[in-house]
Design a protein around this motif. Structure first.
Motif, mmCIF file in Angstrom:
data_model
loop_
_atom_site.group_PDB
_atom_site.id
_atom_site.type_symbol
_atom_site.label_atom_id
_atom_site.label_comp_id
_atom_site.label_asym_id
_atom_site.label_seq_id
_atom_site.Cartn_x
_atom_site.Cartn_y
_atom_site.Cartn_z
ATOM 1 N N VAL A 146 -1.490 1.673 -4.295
ATOM 2 C CA VAL A 146 -0.548 2.615 -3.678
ATOM 3 C C VAL A 146 0.864 2.375 -4.202
ATOM 4 O O VAL A 146 1.554 3.317 -4.625
ATOM 5 N N GLY A 149 0.966 3.426 -7.787
ATOM 6 C CA GLY A 149 0.933 4.879 -7.895
ATOM 7 C C GLY A 149 2.253 5.514 -7.486
ATOM 8 O O GLY A 149 2.722 6.473 -8.114
ATOM 9 N N LEU A 150 2.882 4.986 -6.431
ATOM 10 C CA LEU A 150 4.187 5.512 -6.012
ATOM 11 C C LEU A 150 5.252 5.254 -7.067
ATOM 12 O O LEU A 150 6.167 6.065 -7.253
ATOM 13 N N VAL A 153 4.815 8.020 -9.387
ATOM 14 C CA VAL A 153 5.301 9.282 -8.821
ATOM 15 C C VAL A 153 6.810 9.386 -8.947
ATOM 16 O O VAL A 153 7.352 10.407 -9.397
ATOM 17 N N ALA A 357 -3.886 2.698 -10.836
ATOM 18 C CA ALA A 357 -2.804 3.309 -10.056
ATOM 19 C C ALA A 357 -2.320 4.591 -10.718
ATOM 20 O O ALA A 357 -2.002 5.579 -10.035
ATOM 21 N N ALA A 360 -4.782 7.149 -9.827
ATOM 22 C CA ALA A 360 -4.584 7.560 -8.440
ATOM 23 C C ALA A 360 -3.422 8.537 -8.330
ATOM 24 O O ALA A 360 -3.480 9.506 -7.550
ATOM 25 N N MET A 361 -2.379 8.308 -9.101
ATOM 26 C CA MET A 361 -1.234 9.223 -9.108
ATOM 27 C C MET A 361 -1.653 10.606 -9.605
ATOM 28 O O MET A 361 -1.288 11.639 -9.032
ATOM 29 N N GLY A 364 -3.900 12.253 -7.162
ATOM 30 C CA GLY A 364 -3.095 12.686 -6.026
ATOM 31 C C GLY A 364 -2.071 13.730 -6.350
ATOM 32 O O GLY A 364 -1.235 14.071 -5.496
ATOM 33 N N TRP A 366 0.618 13.790 -8.206
ATOM 34 C CA TRP A 366 2.016 13.358 -8.180
ATOM 35 C C TRP A 366 2.621 13.538 -6.784
ATOM 36 O O TRP A 366 3.791 13.877 -6.637
ATOM 37 N N THR A 371 -1.612 10.343 -3.545
ATOM 38 C CA THR A 371 -1.785 9.047 -4.191
ATOM 39 C C THR A 371 -2.374 8.031 -3.228
ATOM 40 O O THR A 371 -3.236 7.222 -3.597
ATOM 41 N N ALA A 375 -5.914 6.135 -3.785
ATOM 42 C CA ALA A 375 -5.942 4.667 -3.813
ATOM 43 C C ALA A 375 -6.920 4.125 -2.779
ATOM 44 O O ALA A 375 -7.622 3.135 -3.030
#
Length: 430
Positions: A146, A149-150, A153, A357, A360-361, A364, A366, A371, A375
């Motif tokens: 997470v 991934g953030l 983003v 990750a 996952a982004m 998700g 973006w 995300t 995750a």
């Protein structure tokens, strides 16, 4: 008067043409096909299942003890297959109508497969399926995904491709372990970890933004650089050191009352500070990205930097600031591998989570919430694989552990759905 009539007729013809073009749009068969595969797998599991499956739903700290849930394997799997079949039929109906398939339909397919698989894996065995443990591990294992991934983003929404998440996670794990060991305090390791990610992010900004080097290439090089440096320091100083590399763990914080709620309490409210920080960061970032001036400026820089520059937004400053913020988030996620898990630092212990990750982004779209969901999917697959490796299952646990990587491939190849990256992603400016 004739001109008006001709204009109206032309508009009507254009509208009819647009309607016909929409009607002739290709049918998206991805979700119906996925549902059909789920139904087929559930049917096969029902044919080979026998006996019953026992699920453990409680822990000793709960307000009240839920009894062990014993389910007849074959009937339960058949019910899940039926639910998946209904969801697949609805998905096909919406797909043929060229309409958006509701999220609850996809969630039904996924839930049906998970329940069927766990029931099949534990059928006819004397062991318990520790459902609470699996769910709690899912949340914990998703932490680095997470945060990583953030980081992607934040960086890519402002136009910078951040392939260096793997290096930021690994750097955060390394610095957290060293700082915690030197100070004999895991909290100091947690505070130091973001600076490692920020350092990697600044190097990416220097070469990728200022000197306009290809950002993908720079990201890959930084991953290799961090892996090499941490590997060198580990083999030279940390491998046999009891002062620079100790196993130290952040304490588990139980939220009063909430942590004693059956099932949800141990899963959501009996975790380390990293998990609670994850809740806060996802919530705040979801709000700020789409409902604040800061988020509007970030998205403007990522979509059309020239237009953003025209209205006075500092494009380079925005990209650098957001890249550094993303690096701090990734570094914080890297702390999970050491002080978050109570482990000593080892070479390449991030284990490719930075690349997952990124997937996952993308999965998700973006979006911070998207995300998070992606995750959690990866974390759940890993948790199930680890659990089945302990209790035993009809299939090797390594096959289950492969699921995150298979989903990663499907995500980056676009099978999971059509997503669009920010228009100016990776494009230098000015």
């Amino acid at each position: 008067m004739p001109v008006t009539t001709r204009t109206s007729a032309t508009a009507t013809a254009d509208a009819a043409g647009d309607t016909a073009a929409a009607a002739l749009a290709p049918i998206a068969w991805k979700m119906p096909t996925t549902g059909a595969v789920v139904v087929l797998l559930a049917a096969l599991m029902a044919l080979t299942a026998h006996g019953s499956t026992r699920f453990q739903l409680a822990t000793s700290a709960d307000f009240f003890q839920l009894p062990v849930l014993t389910l007849p394997a074959r009937p339960v799997i058949l019910v899940m297959a039926l639910a998946a079949a209904v969801a697949t039929g609805l998905a096909a109906r919406w797909a043929v109508a060229r309409a958006t398939i509701p999220t609850w339909v996809v969630a039904t397919m996924g839930a049906a497969f998970v329940v069927a698989f766990l029931t099949w894996a534990g059928a006819g065995r004397g062991t318990l399926i520790p459902l609470v443990t699996i769910l709690a591990s899912t949340v914990a294992l998703s932490v680095p995904l997470v945060f990583g991934g953030l980081a992607g983003v934040v960086g890519e929404r402002s136009g910078t491709i951040n392939i260096a998440i793997e290096g930021q996670l690994l750097g955060g794990a390394f610095v957290a372990a060293v700082a915690a060991s030197v100070t004999s305090n895991p909290w100091m390791g947690l505070l130091a970890a973001p600076f490692a990610g920020m350092t990697v992010a600044l190097l990416l900004a220097l070469f990728g933004l200022k000197y306009r080097v290809n950002q993908v290439v720079v990201g890959v090089v930084l991953n290799v650089l961090v892996s090499g440096l941490t590997g060198f320091f580990f083999s030279t100083f940390l491998a046999d050191s009891s002062t620079l590399n100790r196993a130290m763990r952040l304490p588990t914080i139980a939220i009063p009352l909430l942590s004693h709620v059956p099932i949800l309490g141990p899963v959501l409210f009996k975790q380390t500070i990293l998990v609670y920080a994850l809740y806060v960061v996802v919530t705040v970032l979801s709000f700020m990205l789409f409902r604040s001036r800061w988020g509007l400026r970030m998205r403007a820089v990522g979509e059309h930097p020239k237009a953003a520059d025209t209205v006075g937004i500092k494009v380079m400053r925005t990209r650098v600031n957001n890249l550094v913020l993303g690096g701090a988030l990734a570094g914080l996620g890297g702390a999970f591998f050491t002080v978050g898990s109570g482990l000593r630092f080892t070479e390449d212990m991030s284990g490719g989570n930075g690349y997952i990750a990124l997937a996952a982004m993308i999965l998700g779209a973006w979006n911070p919430l998207g995300t998070l969901y992606a995750a959690l999917l990866f974390g759940f697959a890993t948790a199930v694989g680890q659990t089945l490796g302990v209790i035993g299952s009809p299939i090797p646990a390594n096959f289950v552990l492969m699921i995150p990587y298979v989903v990663t491939i499907l995500a980056v190849t676009g099978f999971v759905g059509k997503v669009r990256a920010p228009a100016a992603e990776g494009v230098p400016y000015p």
